[in-house]
Design a protein around this motif. Structure first.
Motif, PDB file in Angstrom:
ATOM      1  N   GLU A  81       9.593 -36.023  10.535  1.00  0.00           N
ATOM      2  CA  GLU A  81      10.833 -36.698  10.889  1.00  0.00           C
ATOM      3  C   GLU A  81      11.554 -35.950  11.987  1.00  0.00           C
ATOM      4  O   GLU A  81      12.301 -36.520  12.759  1.00  0.00           O
ATOM      5  N   LYS A  82      11.355 -34.636  11.981  1.00  0.00           N
ATOM      6  CA  LYS A  82      11.995 -33.820  12.999  1.00  0.00           C
ATOM      7  C   LYS A  82      11.004 -33.628  14.132  1.00  0.00           C
ATOM      8  O   LYS A  82       9.864 -33.243  13.887  1.00  0.00           O
ATOM      9  N   GLN A  83      11.428 -33.869  15.362  1.00  0.00           N
ATOM     10  CA  GLN A  83      10.492 -33.753  16.479  1.00  0.00           C
ATOM     11  C   GLN A  83      10.896 -32.625  17.411  1.00  0.00           C
ATOM     12  O   GLN A  83      10.414 -31.528  17.320  1.00  0.00           O
ATOM     13  N   ARG A  84      11.831 -32.875  18.327  1.00  0.00           N
ATOM     14  CA  ARG A  84      12.348 -31.887  19.272  1.00  0.00           C
ATOM     15  C   ARG A  84      11.267 -31.378  20.235  1.00  0.00           C
ATOM     16  O   ARG A  84      10.182 -31.936  20.327  1.00  0.00           O
ATOM     17  N   GLY A  85      11.606 -30.311  21.002  1.00  0.00           N
ATOM     18  CA  GLY A  85      10.776 -29.907  22.145  1.00  0.00           C
ATOM     19  C   GLY A  85       9.396 -29.401  21.759  1.00  0.00           C
ATOM     20  O   GLY A  85       9.253 -28.650  20.814  1.00  0.00           O
ATOM     21  N   GLN A  86       8.387 -29.819  22.548  1.00  0.00           N
ATOM     22  CA  GLN A  86       7.008 -29.369  22.329  1.00  0.00           C
ATOM     23  C   GLN A  86       6.594 -28.544  23.546  1.00  0.00           C
ATOM     24  O   GLN A  86       6.189 -29.087  24.567  1.00  0.00           O
ATOM     25  N   GLU A  87       6.723 -27.223  23.426  1.00  0.00           N
ATOM     26  CA  GLU A  87       6.487 -26.346  24.590  1.00  0.00           C
ATOM     27  C   GLU A  87       5.165 -25.584  24.485  1.00  0.00           C
ATOM     28  O   GLU A  87       4.964 -24.570  25.153  1.00  0.00           O
ATOM     29  N   SER A  88       4.257 -26.069  23.655  1.00  0.00           N
ATOM     30  CA  SER A  88       3.031 -25.322  23.397  1.00  0.00           C
ATOM     31  C   SER A  88       2.007 -25.452  24.521  1.00  0.00           C
ATOM     32  O   SER A  88       1.890 -26.497  25.155  1.00  0.00           O
ATOM     33  N   GLN A  89       1.271 -24.373  24.735  1.00  0.00           N
ATOM     34  CA  GLN A  89       0.033 -24.447  25.504  1.00  0.00           C
ATOM     35  C   GLN A  89      -1.106 -24.465  24.488  1.00  0.00           C
ATOM     36  O   GLN A  89      -1.260 -23.522  23.714  1.00  0.00           O
ATOM     37  N   GLY A 578       9.781 -36.873  20.994  1.00  0.00           N
ATOM     38  CA  GLY A 578       8.433 -37.251  20.583  1.00  0.00           C
ATOM     39  C   GLY A 578       7.722 -36.033  20.052  1.00  0.00           C
ATOM     40  O   GLY A 578       8.350 -35.001  19.812  1.00  0.00           O
ATOM     41  N   GLY A 579       6.434 -36.133  19.875  1.00  0.00           N
ATOM     42  CA  GLY A 579       5.676 -34.978  19.395  1.00  0.00           C
ATOM     43  C   GLY A 579       4.216 -35.353  19.332  1.00  0.00           C
ATOM     44  O   GLY A 579       3.757 -35.943  18.356  1.00  0.00           O
ATOM     45  N   SER A 580       3.479 -35.065  20.401  1.00  0.00           N
ATOM     46  CA  SER A 580       2.062 -35.417  20.420  1.00  0.00           C
ATOM     47  C   SER A 580       1.326 -34.544  21.415  1.00  0.00           C
ATOM     48  O   SER A 580       1.941 -33.856  22.232  1.00  0.00           O
ATOM     49  N   ILE A 581       0.011 -34.574  21.300  1.00  0.00           N
ATOM     50  CA  ILE A 581      -0.820 -33.889  22.269  1.00  0.00           C
ATOM     51  C   ILE A 581      -1.816 -34.916  22.815  1.00  0.00           C
ATOM     52  O   ILE A 581      -2.377 -35.704  22.055  1.00  0.00           O
ATOM     53  N   TRP A 582      -1.981 -34.917  24.132  1.00  0.00           N
ATOM     54  CA  TRP A 582      -2.832 -35.888  24.817  1.00  0.00           C
ATOM     55  C   TRP A 582      -4.018 -35.172  25.454  1.00  0.00           C
ATOM     56  O   TRP A 582      -3.854 -34.098  26.031  1.00  0.00           O
ATOM     57  N   ALA A 583      -5.207 -35.812  25.355  1.00  0.00           N
ATOM     58  CA  ALA A 583      -6.396 -35.300  26.042  1.00  0.00           C
ATOM     59  C   ALA A 583      -6.888 -36.353  27.038  1.00  0.00           C
ATOM     60  O   ALA A 583      -6.891 -37.549  26.730  1.00  0.00           O
ATOM     61  N   PHE A 584      -7.263 -35.895  28.219  1.00  0.00           N
ATOM     62  CA  PHE A 584      -7.702 -36.774  29.307  1.00  0.00           C
ATOM     63  C   PHE A 584      -9.063 -36.290  29.816  1.00  0.00           C
ATOM     64  O   PHE A 584      -9.407 -35.120  29.687  1.00  0.00           O
ATOM     65  N   LYS A 585      -9.797 -37.205  30.466  1.00  0.00           N
ATOM     66  CA  LYS A 585     -10.978 -36.763  31.197  1.00  0.00           C
ATOM     67  C   LYS A 585     -11.313 -37.767  32.292  1.00  0.00           C
ATOM     68  O   LYS A 585     -10.815 -38.901  32.303  1.00  0.00           O
ATOM     69  N   VAL A 586     -12.189 -37.336  33.190  1.00  0.00           N
ATOM     70  CA  VAL A 586     -12.804 -38.259  34.133  1.00  0.00           C
ATOM     71  C   VAL A 586     -14.221 -38.483  33.616  1.00  0.00           C
ATOM     72  O   VAL A 586     -14.963 -37.520  33.440  1.00  0.00           O
TER      73      VAL A 586
END
Ligand code: CA
Ligand code: CA
Length: 589
Positions: A81-89, A578-586
């Motif tokens: 329920e709690k989101q706030r800043g996502q500053e992770s590497q 928000g609070g998520s991690i995204w993965a991308f590729k070509v």
């Protein structure tokens, strides 16, 4: 004998394939993996994509021509329920991503599918005192451990396969204002962490533990006058490694609650075997209470990673009166001059100046502004010491009419800094630093204050204003040799996430508006953007898997700007959390 040997060989190969079948169970992170991280493109095992912190990848499959084909592969929600800043590497090792989220959480994710493998939630007490949002900036990996710091100032080591706690140590007392948000670093088997809390009058310190057992190895305070110690089996074996003379650069007892919190991840240079640490503001903010340079606040320190001894120091803002924390990362790089290799290091300070230092001894090589407006000083002298503009120092409250408020001044940059925590990156190919910066200023005044444990210890009030109407954020490509800005890319909202660059001639970064962007590293031209649904204040990484190049970044708006940003906070209040991690590729095609 021969037959016996053959059987032994068979047994070994069976064991190896069993480990392979078990997926990740056999692989651990070695010293070698950490030292070679920048060049090994199949994994990311250090915060900084290499211990020197250059955040440069030799991968080039994603480049200005192919990046238009880049697309998301999966997105993973941190939930809650709690989101706030996502500053992770994030980190990636053997098909598993390890990423932290707000409120001291850690996730292990299958990088092929985006499926969760495990989640760890620190049980935080009610009384935590994070100054600048409930963020976390990432883990350290070592052996079979995933190690991270919590908002209640603990260091926790988890088993990489199960997420179960292996050891846990209290680094400092959260009730006195200490917390941890930075990713730890592992050097030569020791896990090293700083602490946050400069706004509460803590005493800054860097602490090293045996990474496998969690036993304390050494402790180095960052306020002059406090003693450092080396430990064996939990006992001090070397008493009183001096951190300088008490009171010499501080009046009276103020060094006892002097701040100088080293609240960002250290970088390490194997070449010189030095650990580089940045320290925050002296406490309190009201500088009239503490005449003197107030060492080692707002400084870069080079520590011996074996015992924490201070090898050299360079203070960017002596007698700081503007909250110009000197925590920013010092990134090692070499360049040629008169046929000689200069072992340099670059750092972009909150105070608006970019410094190039000799990383062997801390000597000042050159410095130059990297923001458009600096009012608190008129430049740097030949030793890199600022030439103050006293009219831009907030006034002494005791000199005022009622003794309650000093003169208000306008100072630029604002205390959130020309650059704040968000890491810059360096390209070996272009020779440029990619610096996420902001153009803002503040009204600031001083007030009387007395130290009280666990209470804010500022003695100042302030309001931040944008300097320009149409943008605050400026991603700058800076040449560390000429001091020139080669190109800039402006952004309406302040930039609060880090940059990463590649041999594919791209610079990746995110914006509070939600975009992951890729720019041409030579020209700054926009080549790609994708909106992740909430603001990006994390730092992207890249790696390769099954012959394809991937990029990942955390999404989730928050951090210090909405909490401390004054008029700037109003400008960005429409941005959603928000609070998520995204993965991308070509794709390979
Ligand atoms: Ca690597
Ligand atoms: Ca500060």
């Amino acid at each position: 004998m021969r037959k016996h040997g053959h059987i032994k060989g068979l047994a070994l190969s069976t064991l190896v394939s069993a480990l392979c079948l078990a997926g990740t169970a056999g692989a651990t992170v070695t010293e070698e993996d950490l030292l070679n991280d920048q060049d090994t493109t199949g994994d990311v095992v250090t915060n900084g994509m290499g211990l020197q912190g250059q955040r440069y990848s030799p991968l080039d499959a994603i480049n200005p021509d192919t990046v238009k084909k880049m697309h998301p592969v999966w997105a993973f929600s941190f939930g809650g329920e709690k989101q706030r800043g996502q500053e992770s590497q994030p980190m990636v090792k053997d098909g598993v991503m390890y990423v932290t989220a707000s409120y001291s959480r850690v996730f292990a994710i299958d990088v092929k599918t985006g499926d969760e493998l495990w989640q760890y939630d620190a049980r935080l007490p009610d009384g935590i005192m994070p100054c600048c949002d409930v963020i976390n900036r990432g883990v350290a990996l070592y052996d079979d451990l995933v190690i991270f710091g919590t908002l209640d100032a603990k260091l926790v080591a988890l088993n990489k396969d199960t997420g179960k706690t292996v050891w846990k140590k209290t680094v400092a007392d959260y009730k006195a204002g200490y917390s941890i948000t930075a990713a730890p670093t592992v050097i030569k088997g020791k896990v090293i962490t700083g602490i946050s809390g400069g706004e509460f009058g803590v005493v800054g310190k860097v602490v090293a533990y045996d990474a496998k057992t969690g036993k304390i190895a050494w402790m180095r305070p960052t306020v002059e006058g406090h003693m450092g110690y080396v430990y064996e089996d939990g006992k001090e074996i070397e008493n009183g490694i001096s951190g300088g003379e008490a009171g010499k650069t501080w009046p009276g007892d103020l060094w006892k609650t002097g701040g100088a919190a080293p609240w960002l991840t250290q970088t390490y240079d194997p070449d010189t075997d030095l650990l580089f640490v940045g320290t925050g503001n002296p406490a309190p903010w009201n500088s009239h209470m503490r005449p003197g340079d107030n060492l080692f606040s707002s400084s870069r320190l080079a520590l011996d990673p074996d015992d924490g001894k201070i090898v050299w120091h360079f203070q960017t803002t002596p007698h700081d009166g503007w909250d110009y924390d000197g925590v920013n990362e010092l990134i090692s790089f070499d360049y040629e001059e008169n046929g000689k290799t200069v072992k340099a290091a670059g750092t972009a300070d909150r105070n608006g100046y970019f410094y190039v230092l000799n990383r062997e001894n801390g000597e000042f090589i050159r410095g130059f502004p990297f923001v458009d407006k600096i009012t608190w000083s008129t430049g740097l002298d030949e030793n890199g010491r600022p030439i103050y503009n006293e009219a831009s120092r907030p006034g002494d409250p005791s000199a005022g009419e009622d003794g309650n408020k000093g003169n208000t001044v306008v100072a630029a940059p604002a205390f959130l800094g020309g650059k704040n925590w968000m890491p810059m990156s360096y390209s070996k190919d272009t020779g440029l630093f990619y610096v996420p910066s902001n153009e803002w200023q503040m009204d600031i005044w001083n007030e009387p204050i007395a130290y009280k444990q666990g209470a804010a210890y500022l003695g100042a009030g302030f309001t931040i204003h944008p300097t320009n109407e149409d943008y605050i954020g400026v991603l700058r490509a800076m040449d560390p040799i000429t001091g020139k800005e080669v190109w800039r890319y402006t952004n309406y909202a302040p930039l609060w996430g880090g940059t990463m660059n590649t041999a594919g001639n791209l610079v990746f970064f995110g914006t509070p508006e939600g975009y992951l962007k890729a720019l041409d590293a030579k020209t700054g031209e926009l080549k790609y953007e994708f909106n992740t649904g909430s603001g990006i204040v994390g730092t992207p990484i890249t790696w390769e898997m099954d012959g394809e190049q991937y990029v990942a970044v955390a999404s989730g708006w928050g951090g210090a700007v909405p909490l401390w940003g004054g008029e700037v906070a109003k400008r960005v209040k429409h941005l959603n959390q928000g609070g998520s991690i995204w993965a991308f590729k070509v794709p390979k095609d």
